[in-house]
Design a protein around this motif. Structure first.
Motif, PDB file in Angstrom:
ATOM      1  N   TRP A 123       0.832  -1.196   0.000  1.00  0.00           N
ATOM      2  CA  TRP A 123       0.000   0.000   0.000  1.00  0.00           C
ATOM      3  C   TRP A 123       0.871   1.251   0.000  1.00  0.00           C
ATOM      4  CZ3 TRP A 123      -3.710  -1.443   4.640  1.00  0.00           C
ATOM      5  CH2 TRP A 123      -4.371  -2.637   4.339  1.00  0.00           C
ATOM      6  N   LEU A 124       1.875   1.244   0.868  1.00  0.00           N
ATOM      7  CA  LEU A 124       2.746   2.404   0.993  1.00  0.00           C
ATOM      8  C   LEU A 124       3.473   2.681  -0.314  1.00  0.00           C
ATOM      9  CD1 LEU A 124       4.234   4.596   2.598  1.00  0.00           C
ATOM     10  CD2 LEU A 124       5.836   2.834   3.359  1.00  0.00           C
ATOM     11  N   PHE A 125       4.109   1.663  -0.882  1.00  0.00           N
ATOM     12  CA  PHE A 125       4.877   1.860  -2.106  1.00  0.00           C
ATOM     13  C   PHE A 125       3.967   2.205  -3.278  1.00  0.00           C
ATOM     14  CE2 PHE A 125       7.632  -0.773   0.538  1.00  0.00           C
ATOM     15  CZ  PHE A 125       8.818  -0.066   0.454  1.00  0.00           C
ATOM     16  N   GLY A 126       2.775   1.617  -3.302  1.00  0.00           N
ATOM     17  CA  GLY A 126       1.836   1.935  -4.376  1.00  0.00           C
ATOM     18  C   GLY A 126       1.363   3.366  -4.319  1.00  0.00           C
ATOM     19  N   VAL A 127       1.014   3.836  -3.117  1.00  0.00           N
ATOM     20  CA  VAL A 127       0.560   5.229  -2.972  1.00  0.00           C
ATOM     21  C   VAL A 127       1.672   6.199  -3.331  1.00  0.00           C
ATOM     22  CG1 VAL A 127      -0.179   6.969  -1.292  1.00  0.00           C
ATOM     23  CG2 VAL A 127      -1.244   4.714  -1.292  1.00  0.00           C
ATOM     24  N   VAL A 128       2.889   5.926  -2.851  1.00  0.00           N
ATOM     25  CA  VAL A 128       4.020   6.807  -3.161  1.00  0.00           C
ATOM     26  C   VAL A 128       4.281   6.830  -4.671  1.00  0.00           C
ATOM     27  CG1 VAL A 128       6.514   7.120  -2.903  1.00  0.00           C
ATOM     28  CG2 VAL A 128       5.115   6.570  -0.908  1.00  0.00           C
ATOM     29  N   GLY A 129       4.272   5.647  -5.300  1.00  0.00           N
ATOM     30  CA  GLY A 129       4.515   5.592  -6.736  1.00  0.00           C
ATOM     31  C   GLY A 129       3.480   6.352  -7.534  1.00  0.00           C
ATOM     32  N   LEU A 130       2.203   6.185  -7.191  1.00  0.00           N
ATOM     33  CA  LEU A 130       1.147   6.888  -7.914  1.00  0.00           C
ATOM     34  C   LEU A 130       1.220   8.393  -7.676  1.00  0.00           C
ATOM     35  CD1 LEU A 130      -1.845   4.439  -7.339  1.00  0.00           C
ATOM     36  CD2 LEU A 130      -0.520   4.769  -9.442  1.00  0.00           C
ATOM     37  N   TRP A 131       1.594   8.786  -6.445  1.00  0.00           N
ATOM     38  CA  TRP A 131       1.737  10.221  -6.157  1.00  0.00           C
ATOM     39  C   TRP A 131       2.866  10.829  -6.980  1.00  0.00           C
ATOM     40  CZ3 TRP A 131       5.984  12.638  -3.689  1.00  0.00           C
ATOM     41  CH2 TRP A 131       5.815  14.003  -3.485  1.00  0.00           C
ATOM     42  N   VAL A 132       4.018  10.129  -7.066  1.00  0.00           N
ATOM     43  CA  VAL A 132       5.145  10.632  -7.857  1.00  0.00           C
ATOM     44  C   VAL A 132       4.736  10.771  -9.319  1.00  0.00           C
ATOM     45  CG1 VAL A 132       7.456  10.082  -8.712  1.00  0.00           C
ATOM     46  CG2 VAL A 132       6.916   9.754  -6.289  1.00  0.00           C
ATOM     47  N   LEU A 133       4.046   9.766  -9.854  1.00  0.00           N
ATOM     48  CA  LEU A 133       3.577   9.851 -11.240  1.00  0.00           C
ATOM     49  C   LEU A 133       2.579  10.985 -11.411  1.00  0.00           C
ATOM     50  CD1 LEU A 133       3.126   6.048 -12.059  1.00  0.00           C
ATOM     51  CD2 LEU A 133       4.917   7.582 -12.912  1.00  0.00           C
ATOM     52  N   GLY A 134       1.743  11.220 -10.392  1.00  0.00           N
ATOM     53  CA  GLY A 134       0.762  12.297 -10.474  1.00  0.00           C
ATOM     54  C   GLY A 134       1.392  13.670 -10.564  1.00  0.00           C
ATOM     55  N   THR A 135       2.606  13.836 -10.003  1.00  0.00           N
ATOM     56  CA  THR A 135       3.250  15.155 -10.068  1.00  0.00           C
ATOM     57  C   THR A 135       3.696  15.518 -11.483  1.00  0.00           C
ATOM     58  OG1 THR A 135       5.475  14.282  -9.577  1.00  0.00           O
ATOM     59  CG2 THR A 135       4.080  14.893  -7.693  1.00  0.00           C
ATOM     60  N   LEU A 136       3.689  14.525 -12.390  1.00  0.00           N
ATOM     61  CA  LEU A 136       4.034  14.832 -13.786  1.00  0.00           C
ATOM     62  C   LEU A 136       3.031  15.789 -14.415  1.00  0.00           C
ATOM     63  CD1 LEU A 136       5.073  11.272 -15.004  1.00  0.00           C
ATOM     64  CD2 LEU A 136       6.579  13.265 -14.806  1.00  0.00           C
ATOM     65  N   ALA A 137       1.817  15.809 -13.878  1.00  0.00           N
ATOM     66  CA  ALA A 137       0.777  16.700 -14.428  1.00  0.00           C
ATOM     67  C   ALA A 137       0.849  18.098 -13.834  1.00  0.00           C
ATOM     68  CB  ALA A 137      -0.604  16.097 -14.176  1.00  0.00           C
ATOM     69  N   THR A 138       1.774  18.341 -12.925  1.00  0.00           N
ATOM     70  CA  THR A 138       1.899  19.645 -12.280  1.00  0.00           C
ATOM     71  C   THR A 138       3.076  20.418 -12.874  1.00  0.00           C
ATOM     72  OG1 THR A 138       3.413  18.937 -10.515  1.00  0.00           O
ATOM     73  CG2 THR A 138       1.047  18.558 -10.168  1.00  0.00           C
ATOM     74  N   ARG A 139       3.229  21.659 -12.444  1.00  0.00           N
ATOM     75  CA  ARG A 139       4.346  22.484 -12.911  1.00  0.00           C
ATOM     76  C   ARG A 139       5.633  22.181 -12.148  1.00  0.00           C
ATOM     77  NH1 ARG A 139       4.747  27.331 -12.322  1.00  0.00           N
ATOM     78  NH2 ARG A 139       5.670  27.895 -14.326  1.00  0.00           N
ATOM     79  N   ARG A 140       5.539  21.378 -11.119  1.00  0.00           N
ATOM     80  CA  ARG A 140       6.721  21.042 -10.325  1.00  0.00           C
ATOM     81  C   ARG A 140       6.759  19.533 -10.074  1.00  0.00           C
ATOM     82  NH1 ARG A 140       8.238  25.139 -11.826  1.00  0.00           N
ATOM     83  NH2 ARG A 140       9.070  26.939 -10.689  1.00  0.00           N
ATOM     84  N   PRO A 141       7.264  18.750 -11.040  1.00  0.00           N
ATOM     85  CA  PRO A 141       7.345  17.300 -10.840  1.00  0.00           C
ATOM     86  C   PRO A 141       8.187  16.941  -9.622  1.00  0.00           C
ATOM     87  CG  PRO A 141       7.725  17.866 -13.137  1.00  0.00           C
ATOM     88  CD  PRO A 141       7.728  19.151 -12.372  1.00  0.00           C
ATOM     89  N   PHE A 142       7.976  15.749  -9.125  1.00  0.00           N
ATOM     90  CA  PHE A 142       8.648  15.288  -7.911  1.00  0.00           C
ATOM     91  C   PHE A 142      10.160  15.466  -7.979  1.00  0.00           C
ATOM     92  CE2 PHE A 142      11.032  11.631  -6.214  1.00  0.00           C
ATOM     93  CZ  PHE A 142      10.859  11.843  -4.859  1.00  0.00           C
ATOM     94  N   MET A 143      10.785  15.082  -9.092  1.00  0.00           N
ATOM     95  CA  MET A 143      12.235  15.091  -9.149  1.00  0.00           C
ATOM     96  C   MET A 143      12.810  16.505  -9.179  1.00  0.00           C
ATOM     97  SD  MET A 143      14.738  13.213  -8.733  1.00  0.00           S
ATOM     98  CE  MET A 143      13.776  11.706  -8.689  1.00  0.00           C
ATOM     99  N   LEU A 144      12.019  17.487  -9.555  1.00  0.00           N
ATOM    100  CA  LEU A 144      12.505  18.868  -9.483  1.00  0.00           C
ATOM    101  C   LEU A 144      12.679  19.286  -8.027  1.00  0.00           C
ATOM    102  CD1 LEU A 144      13.230  21.457 -11.057  1.00  0.00           C
ATOM    103  CD2 LEU A 144      10.841  22.156 -10.787  1.00  0.00           C
TER     104      LEU A 144
END
Length: 237
Positions: A123-144
Motif C-alpha cells: 500500500w505504501l509503495f503503491g501510494v508513493v509511486g502513484l503520487w510521484v507519477l501524479g506530479t508529472l501533471a503539475t508544474r513542479r514534478p517530484f524530481m525537481l
C-alpha cells in the motif's frame, strides 16, 4: 617600516596580516554528505532488519504466522516515533507509515488472514509511486523538488535556486526532470505490484525474507539508473 639608517625592517609589534585558514563550507559539505548517506543507510538497515528479525524470532518461539507478522511490523513504530521526536516535527510520511501499520493489523485481525498483513507494505509503495507519477501533471514534478534539495545540501541554497530556475528556461532540462520522475514513480508502483504477487503466491514464511531482499534491489536499480542518467546529461552537481 624604516630604521634611522633608511633600511626596511619588519614591524614585530604588528601581527602577521595573513589570515589563518579556516574550514570552508565546501570542505564541510563532503562531511555533511557522508553523514547523510550513513543516516540513510542506517535507517534502511533498521527498517528492513527489525521486522524481518522480529518475524523469524517470534516464529521460532512458537508464535502463529499472524501474530509474528503483526508484532514484527509494529516494531517499527518506536523507531519512527523516535525519528519524529529527534527532528522535533511531525512529518506526513512517518505518520502515513504508522497509519498503514495499524490499519493493516486491524484489517487482518478482522479477516484472520496473514496474507493481508503481507500485502500491507505494498500500500505504501503503491501510494508513493502513484503520487510521484501524479506530479508529472503539475508544474513542479517530484524530481525537481527532490533534486533541488540534493543540490542545496551539496553546494548551497543559491546554487539550488539557479539549478531549479533552469526549469523555466530550458525545455531539455524539463524533459530530463520529467523522465526521471516517471522512472522513480514507475519503480515504486512496480515494486508494489510485485509485493502483492509475492504475498499471494509464495509460502507465507518465505515472503518476509524475499520482500526484504527485493526492496534494496529495486532501490539500488533506481539509484543506479539515476546516477548514470544525471551524469550523462550534465545534471549532476
Amino acid at each position: 617600516m624604516r630604521n634611522t639608517e633608511g633600511d626596511i625592517v619588519k614591524d614585530t609589534a604588528t601581527p602577521d596580516a595573513t589570515p589563518t585558514p579556516t574550514p570552508t563550507r565546501a570542505a564541510a559539505e563532503p562531511t555533511n554528505t557522508r553523514a547523510g548517506r550513513l543516516a540513510l543507510a542506517r535507517g534502511l538497515v533498521l527498517e528492513l532488519a527489525l521486522p524481518l528479525a522480529g518475524y523469524y524470532l517470534l516464529k521460532g518461539l512458537g508464535a502463529s504466522q499472524w501474530t509474528a507478522l503483526a508484532v514484527s511490523g509494529l516494531l517499527l513504530a518506536p523507531w519512527i516515533g523516535y525519528g519524529m521526536v529527534k527532528r522535533r516535527r511531525v512529518e506526513a510520511m512517518p505518520v502515513f507509515t504508522l497509519t498503514l501499520l495499524v490499519v493493516g493489523a486491524l484489517v487482518s485481525m478482522v479477516t484472520g488472514d496473514p496474507r493481508t498483513l503481507l500485502v500491507r507494505d505494498s500500500w505504501l509503495f503503491g501510494v508513493v509511486g502513484l503520487w510521484v507519477l501524479g506530479t508529472l501533471a503539475t508544474r513542479r514534478p517530484f524530481m525537481l523538488s527532490a533534486g533541488r534539495s540534493v543540490v542545496a545540501s551539496k553546494v548551497g541554497e543559491e546554487s539550488a535556486r539557479e539549478w531549479a530556475d533552469r526549469w523555466d528556461h530550458e525545455a531539455e532540462f524539463r524533459r530530463h526532470i520529467r523522465l526521471l520522475t516517471a522512472v522513480w514513480g514507475a519503480g515504486f508502483t512496480a515494486d508494489a505490484v510485485i509485493r502483492v504477487v509475492l504475498a499471494r503466491t509464495l509460502p507465507i514464511d518465505a515472503v518476509p525474507l524475499v520482500t526484504s531482499l527485493q526492496w534494496p534491489a529495486v532501490l539500488g536499480a533506481l539509484f543506479g539508473f539515476h546516477y548514470w542518467y544525471v551524469t550523462r546529461h550534465g545534471l549532476k552537481v
